[in-house]
Scaffold this active site. Structure first.
Site, short mmCIF file in Angstrom:
data_model
loop_
_atom_site.label_atom_id
_atom_site.label_comp_id
_atom_site.label_asym_id
_atom_site.label_seq_id
_atom_site.Cartn_x
_atom_site.Cartn_y
_atom_site.Cartn_z
CG ASP A 27 -1.04 1.05 8.40
OD1 ASP A 27 -2.06 1.48 7.85
OD2 ASP A 27 -0.64 -0.12 8.26
CE LYS A 86 -3.72 -2.11 2.53
NZ LYS A 86 -4.42 -2.13 3.81
CE LYS A 90 -5.08 1.31 9.05
NZ LYS A 90 -4.72 -0.11 9.11
#
Length: 788
Positions: free
Chosen positions: A298, A179, A338
């Site tokens: 994240d 990602k 995120k």
């Protein structure tokens, strides 16, 4: 997390349902059936009617019972129209620029007036201010359908239906790394190759690329960055200790030696704790006073059974990741984090404050993030100065303390952190948030319905997976191969690779330095003082402390080339990146003086051939030394409490003509035996006692440097054919002819060894042709410079 989010990084491979049923039966069984009249492709009825294949046995999943009727939404989803799904490669990135009021327009007192508390909400119902109500309704309904599917069904359907699924974790330890590769590519590599608005690099030539990875165990984001940048980047990792800690030993695509884990002053990695945030900031600033170039976050946690309110449950995590990034980033730094749904006023207010702290933001949904979940990433570019963001940082600190005080928020909660009406006056921002939520929401609905269809209809198959995998990996700059552990090669084989065209003839590896024992030897070897450099070397008390070639084969496997022409394991532990071969010395560094003095082993790098797989052998001498310095700074961890490795640094380099200032900066230190020796101070309150200096020429034998009086420029003159080249006009094919390679510099190195304490005293001298005194050397340099 909706259909488990991206902490889905290591998932079991689902069992395949057998399709080729004929292979399920033995040859004997088939022969018996043929004897009874069975023919291929014909039924078993009297007129060859009936089924052509056996009835497949019931595929029992988990505790599901017979007679279960799935929701009508799922049943109707058994029919799938591929035209419903739109693939965009590459994905569009829409940047929102902030030309209006800056972050310093808000003081802490002003922002406290925006705070709204109220009864704690445990549902997203009614949160339609920032999205189309129909989209929110369909998302929540589609998610609820999955309560009737067990994990295996969802996993199998997802694997079959997602066009990007076969990319998986590529060469990395988990999908998070892929990602980050995807995000970096989407954003024009703004993280691994940061540039200012004018397109100029934000990383100086002799500077490391500093980054932080927060809430990021096991470390996929960092593995990608180190894969892309190797030791030219230095990372700081902050995450919870325990099961979800960093797993650096699993970094196969990159070496983790440049990664420094830190868990805060509380030693637990809890990002909700303000003292942990501030101690992380202090730790980073000890290495790089300006702060890091970029930060990544994240964070996530299990919300099993509460997937529809993940955004509400994650509010403090969002806030603390945003807040910590503002503390640790340098001006013009970048941030990626995120997040999940952005429907509540709290989340949108947080994003708005970040919008004020940066010049640009974007909310993106990378293709590597599964389309059926609500995951997205907030990307912030070009942070404003600390002075401008101070008010917002103080405000977020205050809100975090309120969220952490459970006694105050037992039944109430912080619902808004920025007035919704005032936020709505910023029409560009409001429209951006609504459009982003609607666009991602529509894709999520399609993704959820597609999984439902594939779960209901086992015959459905996504045909583009292979094609999409190849195209994406190429675009993201990743190889199309499987993850594999680094190979631990035999010493000779690794040497052949690293030495390359120097491997066949290795006698030069054991060449000793030419010792300078008087002025006559200086006159015979040094033609032009301006072309020579020197480093102070240790006293070489034992063979282990001698200047040697070092080879790092694999992690924790450092070898030294001995005087017996053998590679022996270095017993002292040093953290060196594999595939490195360099010239260096193990010395003792001292801390304190007199009887309380402490000593520790350190590895000083002098020059390099290959550093972490980067071939530097034919670069100019000063460039090689600069790269060795970067290499050492990247790997060294001088401020760790639990230091299990010796210090690593590059030798300080001086021009030979600056010998006077070198001695002027040295002073006498009292050692443990009360003797006094001249010591060289290092940059962390340590010193070491030199036993001489080693000299290197940056040019080959045929060239000397000179300064053009007419043009005011440096040029290089060939003493044989009288050709000359200005420094900025050297042809490519002449560079190797002019500048000394590692092998040339190494083979022609000179050593002035201090065997007598009087040699380095300022005015001491003696009429002894076999001993070189400091005063004689300084006079030699002055005479040479006077004649040039």
């Amino acid at each position: 997390m909706d259909e488990p989010s991206d902490d889905e990084n290591s998932e079991p491979t689902p069992k395949k349902i057998k399709r080729e049923w004929v292979k399920s039966y033995s040859n004997k069984a088939m022969e018996m059936m043929k004897k009874m009249g069975y023919e291929n492709d014909k039924g078993l009825g009297k007129s060859n009617q009936g089924r052509l294949e056996p009835i497949i046995a019931v595929q029992q999943d988990g505790r599901r019972g017979f007679g279960l009727k799935l929701d009508t939404v799922q049943s109707s989803a058994g029919q799938w129209d591929p035209a419903c799904e739109e693939l965009e490669i590459p994905e569009p990135v829409l940047w929102l620029h902030n030309p209006g009021s800056r972050a310093d327009a808000y003081s802490l007192d002003q922002l406290m007036g925006h705070l709204v508390t109220g009864e704690k909400k445990l549902t997203l119902d009614g949160e339609t201010r920032y999205c189309d109500p129909a989209i929110l309704h369909h998302i929540l309904n589609a998610k609820t359908v999955f309560d009737d599917l067990n994990d295996n069904e969802k996993r199998r359907a997802r694997s079959r239906c997602n066009p990007f699924e076969t990319i998986r974790s590529s060469i990395f330890l988990n999908r998070a790394a892929v990602k980050m590769a995807n995000i970096d590519s989407m954003c024009n590599f703004m993280f691994t190759n940061p540039r200012d608005p004018a397109g100029q690099t934000l990383v100086a030539p002799d500077e490391l690329l500093y980054f932080t990875d927060m809430c990021a165990g096991p470390g996929g984001f960092s593995e990608y960055v180190l894969y892309r940048k190797s030791w030219e980047a230095k990372g700081f990792g902050f995450t919870l200790r325990g099961a979800n800690d960093f797993k650096l030993e699993k970094f196969f695509a990159a070496s983790p030696e440049s990664f420094d884990t830190f868990y805060g002053v509380k030693e637990d990695g809890n990002i909700f704790d303000e003292s942990n945030q501030d101690s992380l900031n202090e730790y980073i600033r000890m290495h790089t006073p300006q702060g890091v170039h970029f930060a990544m976050a994240d964070g996530g946690f299990s919300v099993e059974g509460q997937k529809n309110i993940q955004e509400i449950l994650s509010k403090q995590l969002y806030l603390c990741q945003f807040l910590t990034a503002l503390k640790i980033l340098r001006p013009n730094g970048s941030f990626v984090c995120k997040v999940f749904d952005l429907f509540t006023p709290f989340s949108v207010g947080l994003v708005y404050l970040m919008y004020k702290c940066f010049q640009q933001i974007a909310i993106i949904k990378p293709n590597s993030s599964r389309p059926a979940n609500s995951e997205r990433y907030l990307v912030c570019k070009y942070k404003r100065s600390d002075a401008e963001t101070a008010g917002i940082v103080a405000y977020l600190n205050t809100v975090n303390l309120m969220l952490s005080d459970e006694s105050q928020l037992d039944e109430n909660d912080v619902l808004e952190i920025f007035n919704a009406n005032e936020l709505a006056e910023d029409e560009d921002f409001l429209r951006y948030i609504i459009d982003s939520n609607n666009a991602i929401g529509k894709k999520q609905i399609v993704g959820l319905r597609k999984i439902a269809a594939f779960a209901q209809n086992l015959e459905l198959k996504e045909t583009k997976q292979s094609e999409v995998r190849q195209e994406c990996l190429k675009r993201w700059g990743l190889p199309d191969k499987l993850r594999q552990a680094p190979e631990n090669k035999p010493t000779d084989r690794l040497l052949d690779e690293l030495l390359a065209d120097w491997a066949n003839e290795r006698s030069w590896l054991s060449l000793p330095a030419t010792e300078m024992k008087g002025v006559a030897s200086l006159n015979a070897t040094i033609k032009n003082v301006a072309d020579w450099y020197f480093v102070p070397v240790g006293r070489e008390e034992t063979n282990i402390n001698a200047c040697s070639l070092f080879l790092c084969k694999s992690r924790g496997n450092l070898l030294r080339y001995t005087e017996h022409k053998k590679w022996e394991l270095v017993e002292t532990a040093f953290e060196v990146q594999p595939r490195s071969i360099f010239f260096g010395q193990i010395v003792y560094e001292f801390y304190g003086e007199g009887r309380t003095i402490q000593r520790m082993a350190a590895l000083h790098i002098i020059d390099g051939i290959c550093l972490g797989g980067v071939d530097i052998r034919r670069r100019p001498y000063r460039e090689r030394v600069s790269m060795c310095d970067k290499f050492a700074r990247s790997l060294n961890k001088p401020y760790r409490k639990d230091r299990t490795f010796g210090a690593l640094r590059s030798k300080p380099l001086f021009r030979l003509q600056d010998m006077g200032s070198f001695f002027a900066n040295m002073r006498h230190y009292v050692l443990k035996d009360n003797s006094q020796r001249l010591g060289f101070a290092l940059d962390d309150n340590k010193f070491f006692v030199p036993g001489g200096i080693m000299m290197f020429c940056e040019l080959t034998n045929n060239y000397v440097s000179a300064h053009s009086r007419s043009r005011g420029q440096l040029y290089y003159f060939n003493v044989r054919n009288k050709e000359s080249y200005y420094k900025d006009q050297i042809p490519r094919n002449k560079a190797d002819e002019i500048f000394a390679s590692f092998r040339f510099s190494f083979s022609c190195r000179l050593l002035w060894k201090w065997t007598d304490l009087r040699q380095v005293e300022e005015l001491a001298t003696e009429d002894n042709p076999k001993i070189l005194f400091r005063s004689d050397f300084v006079k030699f340099i002055a005479d040479k410079l006077g004649h040039s």
